[in-house]
Each structure stands twice: as structure tokens, then as C-alpha cells.
Design a protein around this motif. Structure first.
Motif, mmCIF file in Angstrom:
data_model
loop_
_atom_site.group_PDB
_atom_site.id
_atom_site.type_symbol
_atom_site.label_atom_id
_atom_site.label_comp_id
_atom_site.label_asym_id
_atom_site.label_seq_id
_atom_site.Cartn_x
_atom_site.Cartn_y
_atom_site.Cartn_z
ATOM 1 N N GLU A 88 -1.102 14.146 30.627
ATOM 2 C CA GLU A 88 -0.353 15.098 29.802
ATOM 3 C C GLU A 88 0.257 14.501 28.534
ATOM 4 O OE1 GLU A 88 2.349 17.131 32.418
ATOM 5 O OE2 GLU A 88 0.701 18.069 33.511
ATOM 6 N N GLN A 89 -0.357 13.471 28.008
ATOM 7 C CA GLN A 89 0.059 12.891 26.729
ATOM 8 C C GLN A 89 -0.721 13.578 25.620
ATOM 9 O OE1 GLN A 89 -0.786 8.716 26.313
ATOM 10 N NE2 GLN A 89 0.055 8.615 24.263
ATOM 11 N N ILE A 90 -0.038 13.969 24.535
ATOM 12 C CA ILE A 90 -0.718 14.583 23.399
ATOM 13 C C ILE A 90 -1.360 13.467 22.583
ATOM 14 C CG2 ILE A 90 -0.449 16.003 21.324
ATOM 15 C CD1 ILE A 90 -0.059 17.476 24.043
ATOM 16 N N LEU A 91 -2.679 13.529 22.446
ATOM 17 C CA LEU A 91 -3.455 12.487 21.777
ATOM 18 C C LEU A 91 -3.730 12.802 20.311
ATOM 19 C CD1 LEU A 91 -6.091 12.021 24.611
ATOM 20 C CD2 LEU A 91 -4.033 10.641 24.205
ATOM 21 N N GLY A 92 -3.679 14.077 19.961
ATOM 22 C CA GLY A 92 -3.950 14.505 18.597
ATOM 23 C C GLY A 92 -3.844 16.010 18.516
ATOM 24 N N TYR A 93 -3.939 16.523 17.293
ATOM 25 C CA TYR A 93 -3.866 17.976 17.117
ATOM 26 C C TYR A 93 -4.707 18.398 15.919
ATOM 27 C CZ TYR A 93 -0.581 17.348 13.242
ATOM 28 O OH TYR A 93 -0.005 16.996 12.036
ATOM 29 N N ALA A 94 -5.012 19.683 15.891
ATOM 30 C CA ALA A 94 -5.784 20.287 14.799
ATOM 31 C C ALA A 94 -5.250 21.695 14.569
ATOM 32 C CB ALA A 94 -7.264 20.336 15.155
ATOM 33 N N LEU A 95 -5.156 22.065 13.305
ATOM 34 C CA LEU A 95 -4.682 23.407 12.984
ATOM 35 C C LEU A 95 -5.249 23.847 11.653
ATOM 36 C CD1 LEU A 95 -2.297 23.109 10.597
ATOM 37 C CD2 LEU A 95 -1.009 22.265 12.530
#
Length: 192
Positions: A88-95
Motif C-alpha cells: 500500500e505504498q504510493i509509487l507514482g501518480y498520473a493525472l
């Protein structure tokens, strides 16, 4: 006495040692962002603000700003995705965000993809781009614009090209960060 010390310090050559435990494979799930993800997203983004020219922001963002952006993008139905590890670690994001505020631009968006430092170079950016393009098509969006720094972002430009983005222009000396002038590369992809 010296021989005994030598014997206790002697090590087997690597090919005779017990094999190392296999490294845990890099795994993740891409899903829609949730409010609980925003502190992690802010930390990922703020690293780039303070350490790179891939964003022209010079001031770190606050959690309040991210909450506002999240609410705005939800209201518009714009894709906002995260890659999350099995623990449950956030590794990256896109928007995507609206390209311009005028109503006629409502089907055109600008993309953003940022990875945590430990996630770079493992194919996650490509996976997030693929998911973002698909989600943008499903949202009824028609054109995607990328505004990429003209220095230090060669990997980003190459990835966009692999996804069919075409360079549509360059702007020189439009940003000033870390004591130097920077330009941008503009790229565009039709989602039709």
C-alpha cells in the motif's frame, strides 16, 4: 596465531557462497486516486519541485492545494490515477488537467506523470501513461498535450513519442529556475 585470524576472516568466492535471497519483484496496482493518497502524492511531487526542472514550480505544494486539485478534477470527471505497491505504498501518480480554462478547450487536457524515486526506471511510467490514456479516452477526452522541460527530461520525451505523441512546438527561455533559463517541448496526441 596469524593463520587462525586469517581463517576466521577468509571468505568463500561468490560462486561458492549460499545464493542470495531472490529480490522481491516490482509489483503494483494502478487505481483511481483517493483522498488518503494525497499526502504521498504531495511528497512525490515536492521532491521534483525542490530537486529538478521537470516542473517549473519553485514552491512546494501544500496538502490543502492537493485537496483542492483533487476535488476540482473529480468534479470535472478527469482521470487521476496512482500506482500502489502490495504493501500500500504510493509509487507514482498520473493525472490530466484542463489545457485551458475556456470552455472550447474542454476536450483537451495536459498530462502529468510523476514517480517516487525508488520506482524510476522500472517501467512504471509507461504503465501509468497507458492507463492514463485509456482513462482519458473513457472520459470522452479528445486531445492530450504534454509540456515537457527541454533539459533533463529526455526519458519523458522518448516515452511520449512511444505513445504516439508528436512534437508540435518548442518555447525557449519561458521558465527561470535554479539560476538558469529553461524552455519547453510541446507534444500532442489525439485520443480519438
Amino acid at each position: 596465531m596469524l593463520e587462525e585470524e586469517y581463517e576466521t576472516r577468509r571468505r568463500l568466492p561468490p560462486h561458492l557462497r549460499k545464493p542470495a535471497e531472490p529480490e522481491t519483484p516490482f509489483a503494483y496496482e494502478i487505481r483511481e486516486a483517493r483522498p488518503a493518497d494525497l499526502p504521498h502524492i504531495r511528497e512525490i511531487y515536492n521532491y521534483y519541485v525542490t530537486n529538478s526542472t521537470v516542473t517549473f514550480d519553485e514552491d512546494t505544494t501544500t496538502l490543502k492545494e492537493w485537496k483542492s486539485k483533487y476535488a476540482y478534477l473529480r468534479k470535472l470527471g478527469m482521470p487521476f490515477l496512482v500506482a500502489e505497491s502490495p504493501n500500500e505504498q504510493i509509487l507514482g501518480y498520473a493525472l490530466v488537467t484542463p489545457w485551458k480554462q475556456k470552455k472550447a478547450y474542454r476536450f483537451t487536457v495536459e498530462n502529468s506523470i510523476y514517480l517516487g524515486q525508488a520506482s524510476a526506471g522500472k517501467g512504471l511510467g509507461t504503465a501509468l501513461m497507458r492507463a492514463l490514456v485509456d482513462a482519458s479516452k473513457q472520459a470522452g477526452l479528445k486531445e492530450m498535450i504534454a509540456v515537457i522541460a527541454d533539459r533533463g527530461a529526455e526519458a519523458s520525451i522518448a516515452m511520449h513519442e512511444r505513445f504516439g505523441f508528436k512534437e508540435i512546438g518548442r518555447m525557449g527561455h519561458v521558465g527561470f529556475k535554479f539560476g538558469r533559463w529553461l524552455g519547453t517541448v510541446l507534444m500532442q496526441k489525439s485520443l480519438k
